[in-house]
Design an enzyme around this catalytic site. Sequence first.
Site, short mmCIF file in Angstrom:
data_model
loop_
_atom_site.label_atom_id
_atom_site.label_comp_id
_atom_site.label_asym_id
_atom_site.label_seq_id
_atom_site.Cartn_x
_atom_site.Cartn_y
_atom_site.Cartn_z
N SER A 183 0.38 -1.00 0.01
CA SER A 183 0.35 0.56 -0.22
C SER A 183 0.69 1.13 0.15
O SER A 183 2.17 0.89 0.82
CB SER A 183 -0.58 0.13 1.23
N TYR A 234 -1.84 -1.01 10.37
CA TYR A 234 -1.75 -1.26 9.07
C TYR A 234 -0.28 -0.30 8.36
O TYR A 234 -0.10 -1.15 7.17
CB TYR A 234 -2.74 -1.00 8.25
#
Length: 248
Positions: free
Chosen positions: A143, A157
């Site tokens: 990501s 995350y």
Amino acid sequence: MDNVLIVTGGGRGIGAETARLAAARGYAVCVNYRNNREAANGVVAAIRAGGGTAVAVGADVAVESEVVRLFEAVDAQLGPLTALVNNAGILETQARVEQIDAARVDRVFATNVRGPFICAREAVRRMSTRHGGAGGAIVNVSSRAAQLGAPGEYVDYAASKAALDALTIGLAREVAAEGIRVNGVRAGIIYTEIHAAGGEPDRVDRLGPTLPMQRGGDPIEVARAILWLLSDEASYSTASFIDVAGGR
Ligand code: NAP
């Protein structure tokens, strides 16, 4: 030789698009899922309806014994593995660091880091020329958060994806002379159900207009980058990353 691919978390979102596109390009595909068997079976049915080869295998990538069983199922049902997409990933409710407890960090890292690590291990044991394999390719789905940090939303995350990027670089260099390429795709803000897990189902609609391209991404746009990195077109690329993030 047939291309045999495992897509972890292949039943929904980016993983489902990746599984469908890979099948259209001739891969025999294992669609892994954790809970949603119906979604995974739907992807498999669509692939088979199009004349492709696919199986659905349930396994929680965070659990080592389940990962081992997943790869053994693919050995038996599809044949020698040539490709892995470490796509399964989770995030939890948007929160600040001071609100995040250790159990949450452990859950996020178990799926987003331990899972890809153990899956990569099983793939290398099968694909490396060092072990008599014929080589292959691994793509880790990361990501932009790995570099942006996701402040106020999910720094846990983001940290897990930064760890995944380090796995990508280290493993790529470790097995580069053994016929295996390892690369990453850093997705931006993509229309999938993961944002509902963060507590904001409409997050992409909120943030899309603020991005340089002024829109969120479609999962197929991520899948295309993954398939390119898996393919021989990317034969001299390893330890590298493609950002699919609309300029974010
Ligand atoms: P999604 O729509 O929520 O789908 C996640 C998939 O992962 C589901 O198929 C789920 O299985 C599976 N999964 C979750 N935990 C698992 C586990 N422990 N073991 C096996 N499978 C598991 O998510 P997505 O947005 O497509 O995300 C895919 C990847 O892209 C993730 O790594 C995510 O971090 C990354 N990413 C997404 C975005 C975005 O904006 N969407 C941005 C950057 C990166 P079930 O169907 O069985 O629940």
